[in-house]
Design an enzyme around this catalytic site. Structure first.
Site, PDB file in Angstrom:
ATOM      1  N   GLN A  79      -3.990  -5.103   7.033  1.00 54.41           N
ATOM      2  CA  GLN A  79      -5.131  -6.175   6.549  1.00 54.41           C
ATOM      3  C   GLN A  79      -4.959  -7.707   7.253  1.00 54.41           C
ATOM      4  O   GLN A  79      -5.697  -8.529   6.790  1.00 54.41           O
ATOM      5  CB  GLN A  79      -4.922  -6.480   4.977  1.00 54.41           C
ATOM      6  N   CYS A 129      -4.785   2.441  -3.342  1.00 57.75           N
ATOM      7  CA  CYS A 129      -3.619   2.987  -2.905  1.00 57.75           C
ATOM      8  C   CYS A 129      -2.507   2.011  -3.070  1.00 57.75           C
ATOM      9  O   CYS A 129      -1.627   1.970  -2.119  1.00 57.75           O
ATOM     10  CB  CYS A 129      -3.595   3.567  -1.516  1.00 57.75           C
ATOM     11  N   LYS A 155     -10.165  -0.635  10.901  1.00 56.31           N
ATOM     12  CA  LYS A 155     -10.341  -1.692  10.015  1.00 56.31           C
ATOM     13  C   LYS A 155     -10.908  -2.929  10.745  1.00 56.31           C
ATOM     14  O   LYS A 155     -10.984  -3.987  10.476  1.00 56.31           O
ATOM     15  CB  LYS A 155      -9.263  -1.946   9.063  1.00 56.31           C
ATOM     16  N   ASP A 195       3.730  -4.443   8.198  1.00 57.00           N
ATOM     17  CA  ASP A 195       2.186  -3.654   7.905  1.00 57.00           C
ATOM     18  C   ASP A 195       1.259  -4.622   7.984  1.00 57.00           C
ATOM     19  O   ASP A 195       1.141  -5.667   7.339  1.00 57.00           O
ATOM     20  CB  ASP A 195       2.377  -3.082   6.476  1.00 57.00           C
ATOM     21  N   HIS A 228       0.926  -1.115   0.050  1.00 57.93           N
ATOM     22  CA  HIS A 228      -0.085  -0.017  -0.024  1.00 57.93           C
ATOM     23  C   HIS A 228       0.908   1.079   0.061  1.00 57.93           C
ATOM     24  O   HIS A 228       2.025   1.133   0.607  1.00 57.93           O
ATOM     25  CB  HIS A 228      -0.790  -0.074   1.408  1.00 57.93           C
TER      26      HIS A 228
HETATM   27  C1  LIG Z   1      -2.138  -2.851   3.421  1.00 58.13           C
HETATM   28  C2  LIG Z   1      -2.378  -1.693   3.892  1.00 58.13           C
HETATM   29  N1  LIG Z   1      -1.577  -0.793   4.862  1.00 58.13           N
HETATM   30  C3  LIG Z   1      -1.941   0.320   5.151  1.00 58.13           C
HETATM   31  C4  LIG Z   1      -2.881   0.836   4.998  1.00 58.13           C
HETATM   32  C5  LIG Z   1      -3.369   2.325   5.534  1.00 58.13           C
HETATM   33  O1  LIG Z   1      -4.392   2.139   6.351  1.00 58.13           O
HETATM   34  P1  LIG Z   1      -4.874   3.629   6.869  1.00 58.13           P
HETATM   35  O2  LIG Z   1      -5.206   4.438   5.657  1.00 58.13           O
HETATM   36  O3  LIG Z   1      -5.887   3.417   8.048  1.00 58.13           O
HETATM   37  O4  LIG Z   1      -3.664   4.177   7.464  1.00 58.13           O
HETATM   38  C6  LIG Z   1      -4.151   0.110   4.212  1.00 58.13           C
HETATM   39  C7  LIG Z   1      -5.448   0.855   4.088  1.00 58.13           C
HETATM   40  O5  LIG Z   1      -6.216   0.399   3.329  1.00 58.13           O
HETATM   41  C8  LIG Z   1      -3.762  -1.092   3.836  1.00 58.13           C
HETATM   42  O6  LIG Z   1      -4.468  -1.947   3.276  1.00 58.13           O
END
Ligand SMILES: Cc1ncc(COP(=O)(O)O)c(C=O)c1O
Length: 402
Positions: free
Chosen positions: A195, A357, A218, A192, A117
């Site tokens: 998900q 993203c 989430k 990270d 992401h």
């Molecule tokens: C794999 C992953 N990392 C990071 C994020 C970023 O999350 P946030 O927008 O809540 O900071 C997302 C958001 O969809 C994601 O899917």
């Protein structure tokens, strides 16, 4: 798991959208919230609200207690210690915090991957301005990470950062093995987990990572609260990202003595309401049980991929890796993903479309101008999947290029 009973806990799930029952398949973007969280926030403002840690009056003590309890719940949820839990806004802020706090110097290397992401890509790409080299680990046509890369990291790799589960391909990476290999070569590891933590049991001690980032929204909690786990032995090498209130032990105009973690990384008035809501969300998830959630979501995902075999004129981009999460990325051949999302929305089905993203992955690696994505959570049902597949079939038959 009694899904009908669970669904009654989520008021929004009984709404009509465009004249149809809402089918919410955009859970990778954000989850819906149960009544205990929604009402809990109201309770917080009616009974607890005060600025925590600073004041010593009755309400302030209650707010501090609520904030500390939430930290303990988060720690227990991922098998960490409370002082290893830093509250931030979201996974994005957590990763940015590390990119600022870590003592990088010119010539250091950071490795990230092609399936990230933007929030686990841009903070690192920006470090190029400081002379830090960024390596991008490749992925196979089955969306598996090139694990050989981790067996021989380039010299001077200080940090290996990787997503646990991809928000596009659904791939679940072996972050325990990546951590083990990276540690053997002297690199720290950031996972990270935005998900993965909402969907599976996550044990940070077992995985061994040094940093873990995730977002509350989430996993049933309100917006604006997220978590950065920082392993306790490494905090002394980090500098604070923000400075200000309640992150110092002592200060004069010529000398600053900083607080220890986690307070060191939480300058300013904290999002107590959000932390409290996250604690309630964790109670709810624990009540159902993360193992049960994972098992049921696997069942749902298997059902979805089984039914998807019936579709014509639909290309599927997820679910090819050996282990994958409840993500279904696809396109109707010849139709832009936004059009597919629009047509499904007319039937009350909420999905995501576009780049998710993850533009380098979608545009450069998968050579697409976007993808549609259905993403499940434990309150979804096989009946909803049936409706989704039927509607998708109608769209693909009518508009899909044969
Ligand atoms: C794999 C992953 N990392 C990071 C994020 C970023 O999350 P946030 O927008 O809540 O900071 C997302 C958001 O969809 C994601 O899917």
């Amino acid at each position: 798991m009694d899904i009908e009973e669970i669904r009654r806990d989520f008021p929004i799930l009984s709404k009509k959208v465009n004249g149809n029952n809402l089918i919410y398949f955009d859970n990778a973007a954000t989850s819906q919230k149960p009544s205990v969280v929604i009402e809990g926030i109201k309770y917080f403002y009616e009974n607890i609200n005060a600025n925590p840690i600073r004041s010593i009056h009755y309400l302030a003590e209650k707010a501090t207690e609520a904030y500390n309890d939430a930290r303990e719940k988060v720690a227990a949820f991922i098998n960490a210690e409370p002082e290893e839990i830093v509250f931030v806004r979201n996974a994005t802020e957590a990763i940015n915090l590390v990119s600022f706090a870590f003592p990088f110097k010119e010539g250091d290397r950071v490795s990230t991957t092609y399936m990230e992401h933007h929030s686990n890509l841009l903070p690192w790409l920006r470090l190029k301005e400081k002379g830090v080299n960024i390596d991008i680990v490749s992925i196979s046509d089955d969306y598996e990470l090139n694990m050989d890369y981790y067996k021989q990291l380039p010299k001077n790799t200080r940090l290996v950062t990787v997503t646990h589960a991809s928000n596009v391909t659904g791939t679940v990476n072996d972050v325990k093995e990546i951590t083990k290999l990276s540690h053997e070569q002297g690199s720290l590891v950031l996972v990270d987990a935005a998900q993965s933590i909402p969907h599976m049991k996550f044990d940070v001690k077992d995985i061994g990572a040094d940093f873990v980032a995730f977002s509350g929204h989430k996993m049933l909690a309100p917006f604006g609260i997220g978590v950065l786990y920082i392993k306790k032995d490494i905090t002394e090498n980090l500098t604070p990202f923000l400075t200000g209130g309640e992150m110092i032990k002592d200060v004069s105009l010529s000398r600053i003595i900083y607080e220890n973690a986690p307070n060191l990384f939480e300058a300013g008035t904290q999002n107590v309401e959000g932390a409290y809501g996250l604690g309630l969300a964790i109670d709810y998830l624990n009540k159902i049980g993360m193992e049960n959630i994972e098992k049921y979501e696997n069942e749902l995902t298997t059902y979805l991929y089984g039914r998807a075999k019936e579709l014509n004129n639909v290309e599927i981009y997820s679910g090819k890796s050996k282990i994958f999460s409840s993500i279904f990325s696809f396109n109707v051949s010849g139709l832009h993903s936004h059009d597919t999302a629009y047509l499904l929305d007319k039937k009350g089905i909420a999905i995501r479309s576009g780049f998710h993203c993850a533009q380098p992955l979608i545009e450069d690696r998968l050579k697409l101008d976007g993808a549609a994505r259905a993403s499940l959570y434990f309150y979804n049902t096989k009946e909803e999947i049936d409706t989704f597949i039927n509607e998708l079939n109608n769209i693909a038959s009518k508009y899909g290029r044969r």
